[in-house]
Design a protein around this motif. Structure first.
Motif, PDB file in Angstrom:
ATOM      1  N   PHE A 178       0.769  -1.591  -0.057  1.00  0.00           N
ATOM      2  CA  PHE A 178      -0.147   0.064  -0.239  1.00  0.00           C
ATOM      3  C   PHE A 178       1.064   1.444  -0.288  1.00  0.00           C
ATOM      4  O   PHE A 178       1.883   1.203   0.087  1.00  0.00           O
ATOM      5  CB  PHE A 178      -0.775   0.132   1.252  1.00  0.00           C
ATOM      6  N   THR A 228       0.447   5.353  -1.552  1.00  0.00           N
ATOM      7  CA  THR A 228      -0.238   6.415  -2.215  1.00  0.00           C
ATOM      8  C   THR A 228       0.829   7.806  -3.393  1.00  0.00           C
ATOM      9  O   THR A 228       1.808   8.126  -2.576  1.00  0.00           O
ATOM     10  CB  THR A 228      -0.804   7.585  -0.948  1.00  0.00           C
ATOM     11  N   SER A 285       4.352   6.201   1.909  1.00  0.00           N
ATOM     12  CA  SER A 285       3.388   5.179   2.792  1.00  0.00           C
ATOM     13  C   SER A 285       3.568   5.642   4.134  1.00  0.00           C
ATOM     14  O   SER A 285       2.412   5.796   4.256  1.00  0.00           O
ATOM     15  CB  SER A 285       4.187   4.044   2.312  1.00  0.00           C
ATOM     16  N   THR A 336      -3.813  14.076  -1.725  1.00  0.00           N
ATOM     17  CA  THR A 336      -3.208  12.343  -2.188  1.00  0.00           C
ATOM     18  C   THR A 336      -4.502  12.071  -3.865  1.00  0.00           C
ATOM     19  O   THR A 336      -5.027  12.753  -3.953  1.00  0.00           O
ATOM     20  CB  THR A 336      -4.483  11.285  -1.594  1.00  0.00           C
ATOM     21  N   ARG A 384      -4.256   6.211  -4.520  1.00  0.00           N
ATOM     22  CA  ARG A 384      -3.790   4.887  -3.881  1.00  0.00           C
ATOM     23  C   ARG A 384      -3.177   3.759  -4.824  1.00  0.00           C
ATOM     24  O   ARG A 384      -4.160   3.751  -5.786  1.00  0.00           O
ATOM     25  CB  ARG A 384      -4.940   4.488  -2.785  1.00  0.00           C
ATOM     26  N   GLU A 404      -1.474  -0.223  -4.888  1.00  0.00           N
ATOM     27  CA  GLU A 404      -1.761  -1.812  -4.015  1.00  0.00           C
ATOM     28  C   GLU A 404      -0.826  -2.317  -4.942  1.00  0.00           C
ATOM     29  O   GLU A 404      -0.855  -2.061  -6.246  1.00  0.00           O
ATOM     30  CB  GLU A 404      -2.417  -2.112  -3.274  1.00  0.00           C
TER      31      GLU A 404
END
Ligand code: PRT
Ligand code: ZN
Length: 289
Positions: free
Chosen positions: A93, A95, A162, A177, A180, A182
């Motif tokens: 994960f 951003t 992160s 942001t 996002r 992953e």
């Protein structure tokens, strides 16, 4: 090698490597880790693992040199290769974040009109600023983007974060942001259609989904007042209970979503449920391929 052997490209040595290999092993695949050998074959599944730079994974998969790949969603967003995304893998994960120097007078994205943005993600950055109607110029760096404002090279940066500690260490503050990200599993569109590999692919996806599903769930064992079991089933529909009662209590068990469990804990207590044991689940196989 078997004609239905699939080729999966993974990052050789980087942030996604350890969790990717752990994920594959959790799916029951047995293989040797990267050790200067750039390809290894699984002992118990028709799968060959290729260890490459993450930047090359889109090319490997889009050309069909590999059937599958695991990489960050951020790379897909930036490069938009001709591949099919199959699964989000729930690790890696981060951003893509727009940041400015801590002392900068910039308060909103509009304050960056006409300014220079340093980034490794010029396409994502440009698209974001375009969508906000703010004209900017990008300067592309391969790494150490956080250093650019201090050197007078840029007014702001667009980079992955992160924990956010690298931003702080470099006297930067996050402004917004952009997206996002992953780790994701991608496939070559042709491999997904080819019948020789289709069966192996289906089996592999089932294994991956079972790991993801197990990670999201917990096995819960508890003692419940027998009169509360119907209400308990409303909270946890998978609950089964034993026939034998002890002091008005029965042993019950079920599978529950990990996050949902904590939100119903008060209601479980209100039903008089005791001795709750929450256990990890290794695999949940919902449906055979
Ligand atoms: O050598 P190769 O080309 O294969 O690897 P790479 O150096 O290009 O990539 P790598 O290993 O750094 O990252 C691989 C993938 O990990 C990325 O494409 C993302 O999908 C994911 N990921 C997750 C991250 C981060 N978290 C992350 N924090 N990638 C980079 N970072 C950087 C971030 O930009 C910052 O500079 O790590 C630094 C520390 O971040 P903080 O916020 O934790 O301080
Ligand atoms: Zn890279």
């Amino acid at each position: 090698m078997n004609t239905n052997t699939l080729k999966l490209a993974v990052q050789k040595n980087g942030r996604l490597t350890e969790e990717t290999l752990a994920f594959l092993r959790a799916a029951g695949l047995e293989f040797e880790s990267y050790n200067r050998k750039l390809r290894t074959t699984c002992r118990n599944f028709p799968l060959e693992i290729l260890y490459v730079r993450d930047d090359d994974i889109p090319m490997f998969v889009s050309t069909g040199a590999a059937d599958l790949g695991i990489l960050g969603q951020n790379v897909l967003n930036e490069e938009r290769p001709n591949v099919k995304k199959l699964l989000n893998l729930r690790y890696g994960f981060c951003t893509l974040t727009l940041s400015v120097p801590k002392e900068s007078p910039v308060r909103t994205i509009n304050d960056l009109a006409g300014k220079i943005i340093a980034t490794t993600y010029p396409r994502s950055a440009k698209q974001y600023f375009d969508s906000c109607g703010v004209p900017i110029t990008t300067v592309t760096l391969k790494g150490s983007v956080e250093i650019a404002p201090a050197l007078g090279l840029a007014d702001a940066i667009v980079d992955l974060a992160s924990t956010g500690s690298t931003l702080t260490l470099n006297d930067l503050r996050a402004l917004s942001t952009i997206y996002r990200s992953e780790a994701v599993l991608i496939a070559n569109g042709q491999s997904v259609r080819c019948t020789a590999t289709l069966q192996s692919l289906g089996q592999l996806i089932t294994r991956f989904k079972s790991v993801l599903s197990a990670e999201n769930n917990r096995y819960v064992v508890m003692n419940a007042p027998s009169a509360s079991v119907p209400k308990l089933r409303k909270l946890i529909p998978t609950v089964t209970s034993s026939d034998t009662q002890q002091n008005g209590y029965v042993r019950t068990q079920g599978v529950v979503n990990r996050d949902a469990f904590w939100s119903i804990l008060n209601r479980l207590n209100a039903l008089g449920i005791t001795d709750i044991c929450l256990l990890p689940v290794e695999n949940i196989i919902a449906k055979q391929p």
